[in-house]
Design a protein around this motif. Structure first.
Motif, PDB file in Angstrom:
ATOM      1  N   UNK A 145       0.828  -1.206   0.000  1.00  0.00           N
ATOM      2  CA  UNK A 145       0.000   0.000   0.000  1.00  0.00           C
ATOM      3  C   UNK A 145       0.865   1.260   0.000  1.00  0.00           C
ATOM      4  N   UNK A 146       1.916   1.258   0.830  1.00  0.00           N
ATOM      5  CA  UNK A 146       2.788   2.439   0.885  1.00  0.00           C
ATOM      6  C   UNK A 146       3.564   2.599  -0.409  1.00  0.00           C
ATOM      7  N   UNK A 147       4.053   1.482  -0.962  1.00  0.00           N
ATOM      8  CA  UNK A 147       4.812   1.554  -2.214  1.00  0.00           C
ATOM      9  C   UNK A 147       3.942   2.127  -3.326  1.00  0.00           C
ATOM     10  N   UNK A 148       2.704   1.654  -3.421  1.00  0.00           N
ATOM     11  CA  UNK A 148       1.829   2.137  -4.489  1.00  0.00           C
ATOM     12  C   UNK A 148       1.522   3.625  -4.319  1.00  0.00           C
ATOM     13  N   UNK A 149       1.240   4.062  -3.104  1.00  0.00           N
ATOM     14  CA  UNK A 149       0.965   5.487  -2.864  1.00  0.00           C
ATOM     15  C   UNK A 149       2.185   6.329  -3.217  1.00  0.00           C
ATOM     16  N   UNK A 150       3.366   5.857  -2.837  1.00  0.00           N
ATOM     17  CA  UNK A 150       4.609   6.581  -3.131  1.00  0.00           C
ATOM     18  C   UNK A 150       4.843   6.664  -4.637  1.00  0.00           C
ATOM     19  N   UNK A 151       4.681   5.541  -5.334  1.00  0.00           N
ATOM     20  CA  UNK A 151       4.914   5.521  -6.777  1.00  0.00           C
ATOM     21  C   UNK A 151       3.932   6.416  -7.519  1.00  0.00           C
ATOM     22  N   UNK A 152       2.665   6.340  -7.145  1.00  0.00           N
ATOM     23  CA  UNK A 152       1.655   7.134  -7.846  1.00  0.00           C
ATOM     24  C   UNK A 152       1.885   8.626  -7.683  1.00  0.00           C
ATOM     25  N   UNK A 153       2.281   9.048  -6.479  1.00  0.00           N
ATOM     26  CA  UNK A 153       2.429  10.488  -6.237  1.00  0.00           C
ATOM     27  C   UNK A 153       3.823  11.003  -6.558  1.00  0.00           C
ATOM     28  N   UNK A 167      -6.715   4.411  -5.890  1.00  0.00           N
ATOM     29  CA  UNK A 167      -6.609   3.220  -5.041  1.00  0.00           C
ATOM     30  C   UNK A 167      -7.852   2.984  -4.194  1.00  0.00           C
ATOM     31  N   UNK A 168      -8.761   3.969  -4.176  1.00  0.00           N
ATOM     32  CA  UNK A 168     -10.018   3.798  -3.452  1.00  0.00           C
ATOM     33  C   UNK A 168      -9.901   3.930  -1.946  1.00  0.00           C
ATOM     34  N   UNK A 169      -9.206   4.974  -1.494  1.00  0.00           N
ATOM     35  CA  UNK A 169      -9.100   5.230  -0.058  1.00  0.00           C
ATOM     36  C   UNK A 169      -9.125   6.739   0.175  1.00  0.00           C
ATOM     37  N   UNK A 170      -9.292   7.194   1.425  1.00  0.00           N
ATOM     38  CA  UNK A 170      -9.320   8.626   1.698  1.00  0.00           C
ATOM     39  C   UNK A 170      -7.978   9.302   1.377  1.00  0.00           C
ATOM     40  N   UNK A 171      -8.051  10.607   1.059  1.00  0.00           N
ATOM     41  CA  UNK A 171      -6.846  11.377   0.745  1.00  0.00           C
ATOM     42  C   UNK A 171      -5.871  11.357   1.920  1.00  0.00           C
ATOM     43  N   UNK A 172      -6.389  11.452   3.127  1.00  0.00           N
ATOM     44  CA  UNK A 172      -5.533  11.437   4.313  1.00  0.00           C
ATOM     45  C   UNK A 172      -4.728  10.148   4.430  1.00  0.00           C
ATOM     46  N   UNK A 173      -5.322   9.060   4.003  1.00  0.00           N
ATOM     47  CA  UNK A 173      -4.615   7.777   4.047  1.00  0.00           C
ATOM     48  C   UNK A 173      -3.440   7.780   3.074  1.00  0.00           C
ATOM     49  N   UNK A 174      -3.666   8.339   1.872  1.00  0.00           N
ATOM     50  CA  UNK A 174      -2.579   8.425   0.883  1.00  0.00           C
ATOM     51  C   UNK A 174      -1.461   9.306   1.427  1.00  0.00           C
ATOM     52  N   UNK A 175      -1.829  10.465   2.003  1.00  0.00           N
ATOM     53  CA  UNK A 175      -0.817  11.367   2.571  1.00  0.00           C
ATOM     54  C   UNK A 175      -0.002  10.654   3.644  1.00  0.00           C
ATOM     55  N   UNK A 176      -0.691   9.919   4.494  1.00  0.00           N
ATOM     56  CA  UNK A 176      -0.022   9.195   5.570  1.00  0.00           C
ATOM     57  C   UNK A 176       0.928   8.138   5.010  1.00  0.00           C
ATOM     58  N   UNK A 177       0.476   7.402   3.999  1.00  0.00           N
ATOM     59  CA  UNK A 177       1.309   6.346   3.411  1.00  0.00           C
ATOM     60  C   UNK A 177       2.560   6.943   2.750  1.00  0.00           C
ATOM     61  N   UNK A 178       2.384   8.070   2.051  1.00  0.00           N
ATOM     62  CA  UNK A 178       3.524   8.702   1.388  1.00  0.00           C
ATOM     63  C   UNK A 178       4.501   9.240   2.427  1.00  0.00           C
ATOM     64  N   UNK A 179       3.967   9.873   3.466  1.00  0.00           N
ATOM     65  CA  UNK A 179       4.821  10.415   4.520  1.00  0.00           C
ATOM     66  C   UNK A 179       5.625   9.312   5.198  1.00  0.00           C
ATOM     67  N   UNK A 180       4.956   8.219   5.497  1.00  0.00           N
ATOM     68  CA  UNK A 180       5.639   7.096   6.145  1.00  0.00           C
ATOM     69  C   UNK A 180       6.684   6.482   5.200  1.00  0.00           C
ATOM     70  N   UNK A 181       6.334   6.391   3.915  1.00  0.00           N
ATOM     71  CA  UNK A 181       7.281   5.854   2.927  1.00  0.00           C
ATOM     72  C   UNK A 181       8.533   6.709   2.863  1.00  0.00           C
ATOM     73  N   UNK A 182       8.349   8.032   2.833  1.00  0.00           N
ATOM     74  CA  UNK A 182       9.506   8.937   2.797  1.00  0.00           C
ATOM     75  C   UNK A 182      10.396   8.741   4.020  1.00  0.00           C
ATOM     76  N   UNK A 183       9.759   8.597   5.179  1.00  0.00           N
ATOM     77  CA  UNK A 183      10.531   8.419   6.413  1.00  0.00           C
ATOM     78  C   UNK A 183      11.335   7.119   6.359  1.00  0.00           C
ATOM     79  N   UNK A 184      10.692   6.048   5.902  1.00  0.00           N
ATOM     80  CA  UNK A 184      11.371   4.753   5.821  1.00  0.00           C
ATOM     81  C   UNK A 184      12.515   4.799   4.816  1.00  0.00           C
ATOM     82  N   UNK A 185      12.247   5.355   3.620  1.00  0.00           N
ATOM     83  CA  UNK A 185      13.276   5.429   2.584  1.00  0.00           C
ATOM     84  C   UNK A 185      14.437   6.313   3.022  1.00  0.00           C
TER      85      UNK A 185
END
Length: 200
Positions: A145-153, A167-185
């Motif tokens: 889920x995080x990888x897909x949000x990161x790749x799309x944005x 992806x069919x989820x709230x905007x806040x969820x995408x923001x959270x996934x991208x933010x977490x992905x950035x932190x991990x990467x």
């Protein structure tokens, strides 16, 4: 990663509107519009399938498959979503089908040392090849889920709103996934750099 500038967002909106208009015109049988539609979105589809599949060598075939599927169902496209969002949905399905087929296909190697043959066949030595491999390795550390949000944005360039619709989820969820992905990467990059400095 730097956030998109307002002018870039306006350009992206205009480009999406043009691509959608070309798709609708192509649906009506306009060959020039079909050509413009492919040219406008080919790069986005190629980047997306490359990262989803993790196989740069298969990316062109997957991109071709995506457009073949799109033209096969273009008569059903009504423009309710942007042509890009519609096309990326088809691309995701094409990659999923490809992975499913590969999982059940037997792998046969004529060479005695098949691992060495595979390594020799890899396109190493190309500009940016090592960086691309490193990025793919880092992205593997993310959940699907995080990888897909990161790749799309961050790679494909969709807005958070477009990615959420895709992806069919709230905007806040995408923001959270991208933010977490950035932190991990970011953490993984720092660790890799520290290990490299230590080894040196």
């Amino acid at each position: 990663m730097t956030p998109a500038l307002p002018t870039q967002r306006v350009d992206r909106t205009a480009a999406d509107a043009s691509a959608t208009a070309w798709a609708l015109a192509a649906r009506g049988g306009d060959p020039d519009a079909a050509d413009h539609f492919v040219r406008a979105l080919h790069g986005d589809v190629l980047r997306y399938v490359t990262y989803l599949s993790g196989d740069p060598q298969a990316a062109h075939d997957l991109t071709q498959d995506t457009f073949a599927r799109a033209f096969g169902s273009l008569h059903r496209f009504e423009g309710r979503a942007s042509a890009r969002t519609w096309l990326l949905t088809i691309a995701r399905r094409a990659v999923a089908d490809s992975l499913r087929r590969a999982a059940v296909r037997p792998r046969i190697a004529d060479a005695v040392d098949w691992q060495a043959a595979v390594e020799r066949a890899q396109p190493c030595g190309l500009p940016g090849f090592e960086d691309g491999v490193a990025l793919l390795d880092l992205l593997e550390a993310l959940s699907d889920e995080r990888r897909e949000a990161f790749l799309l944005t961050q790679i494909v360039g969709l807005s958070y709103e477009e990615a959420a619709g895709f992806v069919g989820c709230p905007v806040g969820t995408v923001r959270s996934r991208v933010s977490r992905s950035r932190a991990i990467l970011g953490r993984l990059l720092r660790e890799a750099e520290a290990e490299g400095a230590f080894a040196a």
